[in-house]
Design an enzyme around this catalytic site. Structure first.
Site, PDB file in Angstrom:
ATOM      1  N   HIS A   1       0.978  -1.089  -0.057  1.00 53.13           N
ATOM      2  CA  HIS A   1       0.005  -0.050   0.086  1.00 53.13           C
ATOM      3  C   HIS A   1       1.064   1.253  -0.028  1.00 53.13           C
ATOM      4  O   HIS A   1       2.217   1.310  -0.100  1.00 53.13           O
ATOM      5  CB  HIS A   1      -1.011  -0.121   1.266  1.00 53.13           C
ATOM      6  CG  HIS A   1      -0.340   0.008   2.384  1.00 53.13           C
ATOM      7  ND1 HIS A   1       0.538   0.852   3.119  1.00 53.13           N
ATOM      8  CD2 HIS A   1      -0.599  -0.768   3.625  1.00 53.13           C
ATOM      9  CE1 HIS A   1       0.952   0.336   4.252  1.00 53.13           C
ATOM     10  NE2 HIS A   1       0.189  -0.536   4.699  1.00 53.13           N
TER      11      HIS A   1
ATOM     12  N   HIS B   1       4.212   1.015   2.346  1.00 56.09           N
ATOM     13  CA  HIS B   1       5.236   0.468   1.506  1.00 56.09           C
ATOM     14  C   HIS B   1       5.873   1.091   0.487  1.00 56.09           C
ATOM     15  O   HIS B   1       6.993   1.163   0.347  1.00 56.09           O
ATOM     16  CB  HIS B   1       4.692  -0.861   1.056  1.00 56.09           C
ATOM     17  CG  HIS B   1       3.903  -1.968   2.122  1.00 56.09           C
ATOM     18  ND1 HIS B   1       2.595  -1.920   2.181  1.00 56.09           N
ATOM     19  CD2 HIS B   1       4.559  -2.472   3.071  1.00 56.09           C
ATOM     20  CE1 HIS B   1       2.375  -2.804   3.090  1.00 56.09           C
ATOM     21  NE2 HIS B   1       3.382  -2.919   3.970  1.00 56.09           N
TER      22      HIS B   1
ATOM     23  N   CYS C   1       1.679 -13.223  19.060  1.00 55.84           N
ATOM     24  CA  CYS C   1       0.796 -12.454  17.930  1.00 55.84           C
ATOM     25  C   CYS C   1       1.222 -13.023  16.537  1.00 55.84           C
ATOM     26  O   CYS C   1       2.353 -12.584  15.971  1.00 55.84           O
ATOM     27  CB  CYS C   1       0.749 -10.975  17.982  1.00 55.84           C
ATOM     28  SG  CYS C   1      -0.032 -10.268  16.674  1.00 55.84           S
TER      29      CYS C   1
ATOM     30  N   CYS D   1       1.894 -10.187  14.091  1.00 59.50           N
ATOM     31  CA  CYS D   1       3.229  -9.608  14.282  1.00 59.50           C
ATOM     32  C   CYS D   1       4.399 -10.558  14.066  1.00 59.50           C
ATOM     33  O   CYS D   1       5.560 -10.212  13.818  1.00 59.50           O
ATOM     34  CB  CYS D   1       3.353  -8.810  15.464  1.00 59.50           C
ATOM     35  SG  CYS D   1       2.379  -7.494  15.996  1.00 59.50           S
TER      36      CYS D   1
ATOM     37  N   CYS E   1      -3.255  -7.240  20.658  1.00 61.08           N
ATOM     38  CA  CYS E   1      -2.085  -6.539  20.236  1.00 61.08           C
ATOM     39  C   CYS E   1      -2.580  -5.157  19.666  1.00 61.08           C
ATOM     40  O   CYS E   1      -3.578  -5.094  18.884  1.00 61.08           O
ATOM     41  CB  CYS E   1      -1.371  -7.399  19.071  1.00 61.08           C
ATOM     42  SG  CYS E   1      -0.614  -6.313  17.904  1.00 61.08           S
TER      43      CYS E   1
ATOM     44  N   HIS F   1      -2.651  -5.041  15.592  1.00 62.24           N
ATOM     45  CA  HIS F   1      -3.645  -5.917  14.809  1.00 62.24           C
ATOM     46  C   HIS F   1      -5.072  -6.288  15.559  1.00 62.24           C
ATOM     47  O   HIS F   1      -6.014  -6.852  15.026  1.00 62.24           O
ATOM     48  CB  HIS F   1      -3.101  -7.271  14.646  1.00 62.24           C
ATOM     49  CG  HIS F   1      -1.693  -7.006  13.776  1.00 62.24           C
ATOM     50  ND1 HIS F   1      -0.541  -7.016  14.278  1.00 62.24           N
ATOM     51  CD2 HIS F   1      -1.566  -6.634  12.406  1.00 62.24           C
ATOM     52  CE1 HIS F   1       0.373  -6.716  13.352  1.00 62.24           C
ATOM     53  NE2 HIS F   1      -0.132  -6.570  12.322  1.00 62.24           N
TER      54      HIS F   1
ATOM     55  N   LYS G   1      -4.768   4.525  11.587  1.00 63.90           N
ATOM     56  CA  LYS G   1      -3.745   3.386  11.052  1.00 63.90           C
ATOM     57  C   LYS G   1      -4.229   2.759   9.799  1.00 63.90           C
ATOM     58  O   LYS G   1      -5.455   2.402   9.588  1.00 63.90           O
ATOM     59  CB  LYS G   1      -3.371   2.237  12.315  1.00 63.90           C
ATOM     60  CG  LYS G   1      -2.517   1.427  11.923  1.00 63.90           C
ATOM     61  CD  LYS G   1      -2.472   0.270  13.015  1.00 63.90           C
ATOM     62  CE  LYS G   1      -1.897  -0.966  12.547  1.00 63.90           C
ATOM     63  NZ  LYS G   1      -0.580  -0.978  12.291  1.00 63.90           N
TER      64      LYS G   1
ATOM     65  N   LYS H   1      -6.561  -3.271   6.616  1.00 66.67           N
ATOM     66  CA  LYS H   1      -7.588  -3.836   5.796  1.00 66.67           C
ATOM     67  C   LYS H   1      -8.878  -3.628   6.402  1.00 66.67           C
ATOM     68  O   LYS H   1      -9.799  -3.368   5.809  1.00 66.67           O
ATOM     69  CB  LYS H   1      -7.118  -5.092   5.463  1.00 66.67           C
ATOM     70  CG  LYS H   1      -6.254  -5.420   4.116  1.00 66.67           C
ATOM     71  CD  LYS H   1      -6.387  -6.793   3.830  1.00 66.67           C
ATOM     72  CE  LYS H   1      -5.151  -7.518   3.868  1.00 66.67           C
ATOM     73  NZ  LYS H   1      -4.885  -8.827   3.509  1.00 66.67           N
TER      74      LYS H   1
END
Ligand code: ME8
Length: 542
Positions: free
Chosen positions: A19, A22, A127, A130, A166, A169, A329, A332
């Site tokens: 995305h 990145h 997690c 992660c 977490c 996530h 953040k 998705k």
């Protein structure tokens, strides 16, 4: 071999397509690579995919696919994004490649033989998203009804509705009790501290480095490097019932490309030897570019693992901060992912490059704002640069004799000095990997040139003093040429087009053959043959 320059992106997970975040990291690497290439270095720019992970397995399952075709599909998608964005990597590596597996097993064995890897029964929270073990401090409370998160505190009790998750996530970590192998990080404490002291620019920017140092001062705990329950990945050479995960697997990819180049069976012995020698000349890497989320692994684990396996350490690590979208953040599940391909199809690659690299300081988190991106583009590329170029082109074509031909020398020494200072400043910023400053310096200089044009009024000079008009226009064309050379790593396509229009169509090839300095030192004759279409059309803000 020439001076080498080796730069890396992080090894991106393949459970999603890159995305905008990145793209930011990859774009930084691309610009730095181009700059080093045109400055005469032999460059290696590696980007990759991190495939040996539980989350890749889970994502393949969710997509109802077998893992191998899923990974092939995702690797192709990653490549397609980079190719579309014009990211000119030299190597694209997948961590499932056999040469990588072979190499990771070699280094694991070395560290095991050194006594740096030991077995331990481990119980803790893990997690998967992660790919990391978590402690209570690393988690937050989530209110399942309101979806709000808040810090863990003894005053709040866990319940069906208030759960520990977490923070990245928003998922509850698994409780895991298993035999693991651990890396003896604690053994490297003194060596790491010495490294940080001896190399004050090892991690950039300095704020991030201070955090790394503070973390090392507080607590250096040995970390788990293998999982008993993972089924997919690189088996430990000294215990095949275990698979190494994330850090040994991913980080050493940076070295695989130097230590194990692709050696096809058709190569002769001499060719193999030559390739091997050339590849290993790129280590140590000049620059790892990583986001703040993985800086500790790169600045603490990675040097210790390299010391343990007997390799030199990378020269610098550049850390970027994070983008949010609408203050959230990028995720998705929130549905706020910005696809860089769609974005650049809608606007342009120049707009994306300009916005990402000129609007954000890398040491701050920022909100990605599409309207702001358009405004920035209109102000800088369409107005500041585009309008000036148009003015010079149109006015040069109005010269009485030899219309469009500009071949006078710059006689205004102040302006010549300013040009030299501008080129030097840009060079300094590029060397420090300060892309925002480098690009800002150019646009500040362009504002000065616009002001100079308003003051000298070449459109009036055309009527009163053709010679002076020619001199002013030549000066502007020459300064523009210098600006384009400095902006070339940021906008290679558009700058090449500009050179072509000024009768300098051979510039691109010369730049690609490392001639930046030679071109900067030249004084050119320009030949403008016709009016150009605007190369940076204004875009309406929605
Ligand atoms: O962490 N803003 O891979 P990953 C800015 N496989 N940059 C962002 C970003 C955002 N919102 N989101 C991601 C991994 N990035 C591991 C790395 S390396 C040995 C292993 C960028 O796919 C940023 O560079 O989660 C971040 O560090 C990286 O993508 C994480 O990519």
């Amino acid at each position: 071999m020439k001076d080498t320059f080796y730069i890396t992106t992080p090894i991106y997970y393949t459970n999603w397509v890159p995305h905008i975040g990145h793209s930011y990291t990859s774009l930084i690497c691309d610009v730095i690579t181009r700059y080093n290439k045109i400055s005469g270095k032999q460059v290696k720019f590696c980007t990759w995919v991190d495939e040996n992970s539980q989350k890749a397995l889970q994502s393949a399952e969710e997509a109802n696919m077998k893992i191998e075709p899923y990974l092939d599909m995702m690797a192709d998608k990653h490549k397609a994004v980079w190719d579309w964005l014009g990211i000119e990597y030299t190597d694209f590596i997948r961590t499932t490649e056999p040469r990588h597996h072979e190499f990771v097993r070699e280094v694991l064995q070395k560290s095991f033989d050194n006594g740096d890897i030991y077995e331990w029964e481990y119980e803790g929270m893990y997690c998967v998203w992660c790919e990391a073990f978590k402690k209570d401090d690393d988690l937050v409370f989530l209110n399942k009804t309101s979806k709000e998160t808040f810090p863990i505190s003894p005053k709040v009790k866990e319940s069906d509705n208030i759960i520990k998750v977490c923070p990245d996530h928003l998922k509850t970590p698994d409780i895991i009790k298993e035999k693991n192998y651990f890396f003896k990080l604690s053994k490297y404490e003194d060596k790491l501290k010495k490294l940080y002291k001896d190399r004050p620019d090892f991690v950039m920017p300095s704020d991030r480095f201070n955090e790394v140092i503070a973390f090392t001062d507080r607590w250096l705990e040995d970390f788990s490097i293998s999982r008993e329950t993972n089924t997919f990945g690189i088996k430990l050479p000294f215990d095949e019932s275990q698979v190494t995960y994330v850090w040994y697997d991913a980080l050493f990819n940076y070295l695989t490309v130097c230590e194990k180049p692709h050696l096809t069976p058709t190569l002769s012995y001499e060719e193999r030897e030559k390739l091997q020698k050339e590849s290993s000349a790129f280590w140590p890497a000049d620059l790892h570019v990583v986001g703040k989320d993985i800086i500790r692994f790169h600045a603490i684990y990675w040097p210790a693992m390299l010391m343990s396996a007997g390799y030199e350490l990378p020269k610098n690590i550049l850390t970027t901060w994070f983008f949010t979208v609408d203050g959230q953040k990028i995720s998705k599940s929130l549905g706020n992912v910005i696809d860089p391909v769609e974005f650049t199809q809608k606007y342009s690659k120049d707009l994306l490059n300009l916005y990402l690299l000129s609007s954000f300081n890398i040491w701050q988190d920022w909100d990605f704002d599409q309207s702001q991106a358009v405004l920035t583009y209109n102000a800088k590329l369409a107005n500041n640069l585009g309008n000036l170029v148009n003015r010079v082109v149109v006015l040069s074509l109005k010269l009485d004799e030899n219309a469009g031909k500009l071949d006078w020398k710059i006689s205004n020494t102040d302006m010549l000095q300013m040009r030299i200072a501008m080129v030097e400043l840009s060079k300094e910023h590029m060397k420090q990997y300060d892309l925002k400053w480098a690009i800002d310096a150019m646009f500040t200089f362009l504002s000065v040139l616009n002001k100079y044009t308003d003051e000298t009024q070449p459109w009036n000079l055309l009527k009163t003093n053709q010679e002076e008009a020619r001199e002013v226009l030549y000066a502007l064309a020459e300064w523009l040429r210098q600006v384009w050379l400095c902006l070339y790593p940021f906008f290679p396509e558009k700058m090449s087009e500009m050179f072509e229009k000024l009768w300098l169509e051979w510039y691109r090839e010369s730049l690609e053959n490392w001639w930046l300095k030679e071109l900067q030192d030249r004084q050119e004759t320009f030949h403008i043959k016709e009016k150009w279409n605007n190369l940076f059309e204004r875009i309406e803000v929605e």
